[in-house]
Design an enzyme around this catalytic site. Structure first.
Site, short mmCIF file in Angstrom:
data_model
loop_
_atom_site.label_atom_id
_atom_site.label_comp_id
_atom_site.label_asym_id
_atom_site.label_seq_id
_atom_site.Cartn_x
_atom_site.Cartn_y
_atom_site.Cartn_z
N HIS A 1 89.73 72.66 56.02
CA HIS A 1 88.36 71.74 55.90
C HIS A 1 88.49 70.72 54.84
O HIS A 1 87.73 70.10 54.52
CB HIS A 1 87.09 72.66 55.51
N GLY A 2 89.78 70.48 54.19
CA GLY A 2 89.93 69.57 53.02
C GLY A 2 89.67 68.12 53.54
O GLY A 2 89.04 67.40 52.75
#
Length: 187
Positions: free
Chosen positions: A113-114
């Site tokens: 999800h970075g």
């Protein structure tokens, strides 16, 4: 311990709820390659990891985001976990740090999800990106090209999908930083 990254400083931007393996494992690999890693967070003291389904171990924050200068680092690593980037993308100082770092042309690596924080910083338009599958629509809507691969490198950016991809992710970061590809990029 190798010394490919000797003298390199790498920022890891995270807050509570980072996916534990996605911070701990790359950090270990980068340190083992000779780099100095610095955990930067909007929060002082320590941040708590998320380990698959529950809270995991805490990591000491090395530097407050307010005191961090993007120009001091050779690379930026953005771990995933749902909560961590979701908090960061709502923090104007974090988004600004990421935007400034991207503008240096140096290596930016985001996993899982970075990329959400990069998306918020307007950095993914026209880029080929991989991530956790739930970000696919967000990335496409932001003008990125989403692909399902263990690791994707597009210019200064390196992306991976999930903890299983960490070995490939780490290898790509080490290669990118040691070869200094970004130093030949024009702003």
């Amino acid at each position: 311990m190798s010394s490919e990254l000797k003298g390199k400083k790498i920022a890891i931007l995270a807050t509570d709820g980072f996916e534990q393996a996605e911070l701990i494992d790359p950090r270990k690999a980068l340190n083992n390659a000779g780099a100095t890693t610095v955990v930067i967070s909007p929060k002082a003291g320590e941040i708590k990891g998320w380990n698959k389904k529950d809270w995991g171990q805490a990591v000491k924050v090395d530097l407050a985001l307010a005191d961090a200068n993007p120009h001091d680092y050779d690379a930026l690593v953005l771990p995933g976990g749902v909560m961590n980037p979701d908090h960061l993308r709502m923090d104007p100082a974090a988004v600004n740090f990421v935007r400034q770092f991207v503008s240096t042309g140096k290596t930016v690596a985001a996993i899982c999800h970075g990329p959400w924080t990069l998306l918020e910083a307007g950095a993914l338009k026209g880029k080929t990106v991989t991530s956790w599958p739930s970000l696919k629509t967000d990335i496409k809507n932001a003008g990125g090209n989403w692909v399902d691969q263990a690791v994707v490198t597009d210019g200064q950016f390196i992306f991976s999908r999930k903890p299983d991809d960490i070995p490939a992710f780490n290898k790509a970061i080490i290669e990118s930083v040691s070869h200094g590809v970004h130093e030949h990029a024009h702003a």
